[in-house]
Scaffold this active site. Structure first.
Site, PDB file in Angstrom:
ATOM      1  N   ASN A   1      -1.806 -18.850  18.729  1.00 22.97           N
ATOM      2  CA  ASN A   1      -3.097 -19.578  18.868  1.00 22.97           C
ATOM      3  C   ASN A   1      -3.657 -20.738  17.354  1.00 22.97           C
ATOM      4  O   ASN A   1      -3.925 -21.395  17.623  1.00 22.97           O
ATOM      5  CB  ASN A   1      -4.176 -18.133  17.901  1.00 22.97           C
ATOM      6  CG  ASN A   1      -4.457 -16.800  18.505  1.00 22.97           C
ATOM      7  OD1 ASN A   1      -3.339 -16.093  17.545  1.00 22.97           O
ATOM      8  ND2 ASN A   1      -4.554 -16.873  19.911  1.00 22.97           N
ATOM      9  N   TYR A   2      -2.882 -20.624  16.701  1.00 20.45           N
ATOM     10  CA  TYR A   2      -2.744 -21.916  15.602  1.00 20.45           C
ATOM     11  C   TYR A   2      -2.185 -22.912  15.963  1.00 20.45           C
ATOM     12  O   TYR A   2      -2.647 -24.746  16.201  1.00 20.45           O
ATOM     13  CB  TYR A   2      -1.613 -21.267  13.940  1.00 20.45           C
ATOM     14  CG  TYR A   2      -2.659 -20.139  13.500  1.00 20.45           C
ATOM     15  CD1 TYR A   2      -3.540 -19.626  13.305  1.00 20.45           C
ATOM     16  CD2 TYR A   2      -1.240 -18.290  13.061  1.00 20.45           C
ATOM     17  CE1 TYR A   2      -4.140 -18.486  13.024  1.00 20.45           C
ATOM     18  CE2 TYR A   2      -1.587 -17.807  12.443  1.00 20.45           C
ATOM     19  CZ  TYR A   2      -3.261 -17.682  12.571  1.00 20.45           C
ATOM     20  OH  TYR A   2      -2.688 -16.826  11.978  1.00 20.45           O
TER      21      TYR A   2
ATOM     22  N   GLY B   1      -5.979 -14.413  14.017  1.00 20.17           N
ATOM     23  CA  GLY B   1      -5.150 -14.982  14.997  1.00 20.17           C
ATOM     24  C   GLY B   1      -3.936 -14.411  14.607  1.00 20.17           C
ATOM     25  O   GLY B   1      -3.176 -13.869  14.073  1.00 20.17           O
ATOM     26  N   HIS B   2      -3.006 -15.265  15.646  1.00 18.98           N
ATOM     27  CA  HIS B   2      -1.610 -15.173  15.559  1.00 18.98           C
ATOM     28  C   HIS B   2      -0.801 -16.348  15.472  1.00 18.98           C
ATOM     29  O   HIS B   2      -1.848 -17.189  15.945  1.00 18.98           O
ATOM     30  CB  HIS B   2      -0.783 -14.843  16.406  1.00 18.98           C
ATOM     31  CG  HIS B   2      -0.498 -12.737  16.145  1.00 18.98           C
ATOM     32  ND1 HIS B   2      -0.344 -12.384  14.612  1.00 18.98           N
ATOM     33  CD2 HIS B   2      -1.686 -12.047  16.262  1.00 18.98           C
ATOM     34  CE1 HIS B   2      -0.991 -11.111  14.490  1.00 18.98           C
ATOM     35  NE2 HIS B   2      -1.698 -10.497  15.207  1.00 18.98           N
TER      36      HIS B   2
ATOM     37  N   ARG C   1       0.989  -1.134  -0.143  1.00 22.56           N
ATOM     38  CA  ARG C   1       0.336   0.261   0.153  1.00 22.56           C
ATOM     39  C   ARG C   1       1.010   1.413  -0.062  1.00 22.56           C
ATOM     40  O   ARG C   1       1.559   1.244   0.450  1.00 22.56           O
ATOM     41  CB  ARG C   1      -0.932  -0.110   1.651  1.00 22.56           C
ATOM     42  CG  ARG C   1       0.150  -0.008   2.631  1.00 22.56           C
ATOM     43  CD  ARG C   1      -1.366  -0.372   4.164  1.00 22.56           C
ATOM     44  NE  ARG C   1      -0.827  -0.003   5.289  1.00 22.56           N
ATOM     45  CZ  ARG C   1      -0.746  -1.307   5.528  1.00 22.56           C
ATOM     46  NH1 ARG C   1      -0.786  -2.061   4.759  1.00 22.56           N
ATOM     47  NH2 ARG C   1      -0.055  -1.041   7.374  1.00 22.56           N
TER      48      ARG C   1
ATOM     49  N   ARG D   1     -12.671  -9.259  -2.939  1.00 24.36           N
ATOM     50  CA  ARG D   1     -12.830  -7.935  -3.178  1.00 24.36           C
ATOM     51  C   ARG D   1     -12.537  -7.343  -3.859  1.00 24.36           C
ATOM     52  O   ARG D   1     -13.474  -6.531  -3.396  1.00 24.36           O
ATOM     53  CB  ARG D   1     -13.497  -7.628  -1.545  1.00 24.36           C
ATOM     54  CG  ARG D   1     -14.437  -8.506  -1.019  1.00 24.36           C
ATOM     55  CD  ARG D   1     -15.127  -7.528   0.351  1.00 24.36           C
ATOM     56  NE  ARG D   1     -14.307  -8.044   1.319  1.00 24.36           N
ATOM     57  CZ  ARG D   1     -13.568  -8.511   1.822  1.00 24.36           C
ATOM     58  NH1 ARG D   1     -14.376 -10.148   1.950  1.00 24.36           N
ATOM     59  NH2 ARG D   1     -13.497  -8.688   3.372  1.00 24.36           N
TER      60      ARG D   1
ATOM     61  N   ARG E   1      -7.555 -12.422   4.890  1.00 22.79           N
ATOM     62  CA  ARG E   1      -8.624 -13.269   5.389  1.00 22.79           C
ATOM     63  C   ARG E   1      -9.102 -13.454   4.126  1.00 22.79           C
ATOM     64  O   ARG E   1      -8.688 -13.096   3.097  1.00 22.79           O
ATOM     65  CB  ARG E   1      -8.802 -12.666   6.034  1.00 22.79           C
ATOM     66  CG  ARG E   1      -8.488 -12.262   7.770  1.00 22.79           C
ATOM     67  CD  ARG E   1      -9.436 -12.058   8.382  1.00 22.79           C
ATOM     68  NE  ARG E   1      -9.147 -11.238   9.306  1.00 22.79           N
ATOM     69  CZ  ARG E   1      -9.045 -10.821  10.759  1.00 22.79           C
ATOM     70  NH1 ARG E   1     -11.199 -11.535  10.848  1.00 22.79           N
ATOM     71  NH2 ARG E   1      -9.544  -9.838  11.474  1.00 22.79           N
TER      72      ARG E   1
ATOM     73  N   ASP F   1       3.967 -20.052  12.256  1.00 24.11           N
ATOM     74  CA  ASP F   1       4.484 -18.974  10.959  1.00 24.11           C
ATOM     75  C   ASP F   1       5.053 -19.247   9.732  1.00 24.11           C
ATOM     76  O   ASP F   1       5.280 -19.500   8.635  1.00 24.11           O
ATOM     77  CB  ASP F   1       4.614 -17.497  11.285  1.00 24.11           C
ATOM     78  CG  ASP F   1       3.896 -16.833  12.187  1.00 24.11           C
ATOM     79  OD1 ASP F   1       2.545 -16.948  11.945  1.00 24.11           O
ATOM     80  OD2 ASP F   1       3.935 -15.427  12.606  1.00 24.11           O
TER      81      ASP F   1
END
Length: 367
Positions: free
Chosen positions: A139-140, A135-136, A37, A101, A95, A166
């Site tokens: 969490n996984y 999540g990070h 971006r 989109r 996500r 990761d």
């Protein structure tokens, strides 16, 4: 030798998994164009900094170029079309549904370029009840059962293995599947959509517990497994000076050497009889001497015992320096260089990627 030197990769990803995956491809010669971006991705703001450049960003993005563009702009797809038409691989890490989109979904991109290998990396995959959850890494690991292998109920929780999800659940499977997809494209001429879910890889690390559960009907609980706290032959022991000895003496020859060296009494050396008592006795013996004592005594004995190194000590380790793992350097726009992340690639690829280039200006001229 740069086996991927004829490939163009568009990397829409941020932070760690996707950028690390494209770095592997860059090391093998691929041209990586990062799509960011206008204000740049978040990792550019991570400390510490060298002048204008984030050191973590530089370590992950050496050898790549960046293109700044607002993906929400009505003409974003058309502005990137020349690159999309030529690209071999696209990596994204939003996500599920976000790229579609924006007009950059897998169907839209492969309509422009049917040979495109489109790799989506996410926490829980493109489909399923948790697909849209945030999540990070931690969490996984929790959802995938990895943390539950070593945690005992009611005991203090150790820190989880750093960034396993990761890297080993995101970046590594992405690279592996991209390479497999390239092989298939050689045969069929068609690209594909890869769905890499970091959580999906977590049960792989519990393969031994899964095998035990399938065979016996009872899955090991936290701290019971051979490699997750159940055996005195495999684990971490505190030393007298508050550091740790890593013991991996699983095989009998290593275990016998270890027991003799530390002076474990004969009655406790058959750890199958009384694992808890053996572990307690080993812990007491290791805890009676400082780490340097065990380093000098055990490491020369070839019994799979090593004192835990700090990161600073690891960087100075003669073996790592001899292997050239820390020879990579990244360059910030001002010319200052930093040592960057080592990658476990074959030595033949180690000099494949040039230094990090400065981000081009925003606009079509950057194309």
């Amino acid at each position: 030798m740069q086996p991927l030197s004829d490939l163009l990769v568009l990397d829409f990803s941020t932070l760690l998994p996707g950028p690390l995956a494209s770095l592997f491809l860059a090391e093998a010669g691929a041209r990586i164009v990062r799509i960011e971006r206008p204000e740049g991705e978040d990792m550019r703001r991570f400390p510490p900094r060298f002048g204008e450049t984030s050191a973590p960003f530089a370590a992950l993005n050496r050898g790549k170029t960046s293109l700044a563009i607002d993906l929400k702009a009505p003409d974003a797809v058309e502005r990137l079309r020349p690159l999309i038409e030529k690209a071999d691989i696209l990596i994204e890490q939003f996500r599920p549904g976000v790229m579609a989109r924006l007009g950059f979904g897998p169907e839209a991109m492969r309509a422009i370029n049917p040979r495109l290998i489109y790799c989506s990396i996410s926490g829980y995959g493109q489909e399923g009840p948790r697909a849209l959850e945030a999540g990070h890494d931690i969490n996984y690991q929790a959802i995938g059962g990895l943390l539950g292998q070593s945690l005992k109920r009611g005991e203090p929780a150790p820190l989880p293995p750093t960034l396993v999800a990761d890297i080993a659940g995101g970046a590594m499977p992405a690279v592996l599947n991209i390479l497999l997809a390239l092989r298939e494209r050689d045969r069929s001429g068609q690209g594909c959509h890869l769905d890499i879910a970091m959580t999906d890889a977590m049960p792989t690390f519990a393969w031994y517990g899964l095998a035990q559960g399938q065979a016996s009907g009872r899955y090991p609980q936290g701290g019971e497994g051979l490699l997750t706290g159940g055996s005195p032959r495999y684990g971490l022991y505190s030393t007298a000076d508050g550091w740790f000895l890593a013991v991996g003496a699983l095989e009998e020859k290593f275990w016998a050497t270890f027991c003799a060296a530390i002076g474990l009494e004969e009655a406790l050396r058959d750890d199958r009889r009384q694992e808890a008592a053996t572990r307690a006795a080993v812990a007491a013996l290791i805890g009676a001497q400082p780490a340097e004592h065990w380093r000098a005594l055990l490491e020369p004995l070839d019994c799979c015992c090593t004192v835990v190194r700090t990161l600073e000590e690891a960087l100075a380790d003669p073996h790592l320096t001899a292997r050239g793992l820390l020879d990579r350097q990244a360059e910030e726009p001002g010319g200052r260089r930093i040592v960057s992340t080592p990658l476990p690639l074959a030595p033949v690829f180690r000099d494949a990627a040039p230094a990090l280039r400065k981000v081009p200006a925003v606009g079509d001229e950057a194309l």
